[in-house]
Design a protein around this motif. Structure first.
Motif, PDB file in Angstrom:
ATOM      1  N   LEU A  35       0.584  -1.130  -0.077  1.00  0.00           N
ATOM      2  CA  LEU A  35      -0.023  -0.211   0.088  1.00  0.00           C
ATOM      3  C   LEU A  35       0.881   1.258  -0.167  1.00  0.00           C
ATOM      4  N   LYS A  36       1.785   1.449   0.779  1.00  0.00           N
ATOM      5  CA  LYS A  36       2.666   2.329   0.820  1.00  0.00           C
ATOM      6  C   LYS A  36       3.441   2.534  -0.529  1.00  0.00           C
ATOM      7  N   LEU A  37       3.772   1.551  -1.070  1.00  0.00           N
ATOM      8  CA  LEU A  37       4.501   1.774  -2.322  1.00  0.00           C
ATOM      9  C   LEU A  37       3.584   2.146  -3.647  1.00  0.00           C
ATOM     10  N   VAL A  38       2.238   1.745  -3.535  1.00  0.00           N
ATOM     11  CA  VAL A  38       1.260   2.024  -4.653  1.00  0.00           C
ATOM     12  C   VAL A  38       0.703   3.507  -4.342  1.00  0.00           C
ATOM     13  N   GLU A  39       0.761   3.755  -3.145  1.00  0.00           N
ATOM     14  CA  GLU A  39       0.389   5.410  -2.847  1.00  0.00           C
ATOM     15  C   GLU A  39       1.451   6.265  -3.360  1.00  0.00           C
ATOM     16  N   ASP A  40       2.711   5.819  -3.096  1.00  0.00           N
ATOM     17  CA  ASP A  40       3.831   6.764  -3.545  1.00  0.00           C
ATOM     18  C   ASP A  40       3.820   6.897  -5.021  1.00  0.00           C
ATOM     19  N   LEU A  41       3.473   5.645  -5.771  1.00  0.00           N
ATOM     20  CA  LEU A  41       3.483   5.779  -7.199  1.00  0.00           C
ATOM     21  C   LEU A  41       2.442   6.262  -7.809  1.00  0.00           C
ATOM     22  N   CYS A  42       1.125   6.498  -7.215  1.00  0.00           N
ATOM     23  CA  CYS A  42       0.214   6.927  -7.534  1.00  0.00           C
ATOM     24  C   CYS A  42       0.399   8.728  -7.298  1.00  0.00           C
ATOM     25  N   ALA A  43       0.897   9.046  -6.158  1.00  0.00           N
ATOM     26  CA  ALA A  43       1.021  10.535  -6.187  1.00  0.00           C
ATOM     27  C   ALA A  43       1.963  11.034  -6.920  1.00  0.00           C
ATOM     28  N   THR A  44       3.083  10.219  -7.549  1.00  0.00           N
ATOM     29  CA  THR A  44       4.023  10.513  -8.288  1.00  0.00           C
ATOM     30  C   THR A  44       3.285  10.706  -9.829  1.00  0.00           C
ATOM     31  N   TRP A  45       2.836   9.693 -10.181  1.00  0.00           N
ATOM     32  CA  TRP A  45       1.878   9.770 -11.449  1.00  0.00           C
ATOM     33  C   TRP A  45       1.044  10.914 -11.453  1.00  0.00           C
ATOM     34  N   ARG A  46       0.254  10.980 -10.492  1.00  0.00           N
ATOM     35  CA  ARG A  46      -0.562  12.224 -10.380  1.00  0.00           C
ATOM     36  C   ARG A  46       0.062  13.452 -10.594  1.00  0.00           C
ATOM     37  N   GLU A  47       0.991  13.750  -9.929  1.00  0.00           N
ATOM     38  CA  GLU A  47       2.059  14.851 -10.331  1.00  0.00           C
ATOM     39  C   GLU A  47       2.593  15.075 -11.596  1.00  0.00           C
ATOM     40  N   ALA A  48       2.946  14.056 -12.179  1.00  0.00           N
ATOM     41  CA  ALA A  48       3.463  14.231 -13.621  1.00  0.00           C
ATOM     42  C   ALA A  48       2.314  14.239 -14.545  1.00  0.00           C
ATOM     43  N   ALA A  49       1.088  13.855 -14.454  1.00  0.00           N
ATOM     44  CA  ALA A  49       0.013  14.140 -15.152  1.00  0.00           C
ATOM     45  C   ALA A  49      -0.532  15.526 -15.056  1.00  0.00           C
TER      46      ALA A  49
END
Length: 126
Positions: free
Chosen positions: A105-119
């Motif tokens: 969960l910690k990993l996917v939350e970080d990935l999600c936040a990163t992709w959200r920022e990039a988008a």
């Protein structure tokens, strides 16, 4: 047509979303699945945890399959993260390990936040 307005809205949202938005939506669903799996494991609801973890695994496999590792410098590293994440989700499911699920969960939350920022950054440039 649709009897379910929510389904109609979701279909329209997906059909009109940019590729970057679709990726963020997929990550958001992945986060949701892993959160639900963790909650189910904490309640010892193994059937629900299994269902959520399998769906999360399917999303990770789709993300991995659609990744063009040659398209950018970070591609191979992201592929490795997806491979690791998939393995951890499988282990969390087989071993009924809430700790492993929490790590995922910690990993996917970080990935999600990163992709959200990039988008968001990409949409502001366009």
């Amino acid at each position: 047509m649709y009897n379910d307005p929510r389904a109609a809205y979701m279909d329209a949202s997906v059909a009109t979303a940019s590729p970057a938005r679709l990726l963020v939506m997929l990550y958001e669903r992945l986060v949701l699945d892993v959160r639900k799996a963790l909650a189910a494991q904490q309640k010892a609801d193994h059937a629900e945890a299994h269902t959520q973890l399998v769906h999360a695994q399917d999303i990770v496999l789709e993300l991995r399959a659609s990744l063009d590792v040659e398209a950018w410098e970070g591609g191979p590293g992201l592929a490795s993260i997806y491979d690791f994440l998939h393995l951890q989700l499988v282990r969390a499911n087989i071993n009924r390990d809430a700790g492993a699920t929490e790590g995922c969960l910690k990993l996917v939350e970080d990935l999600c936040a990163t992709w959200r920022e990039a988008a968001l950054a990409a949409s502001q440039v366009a």
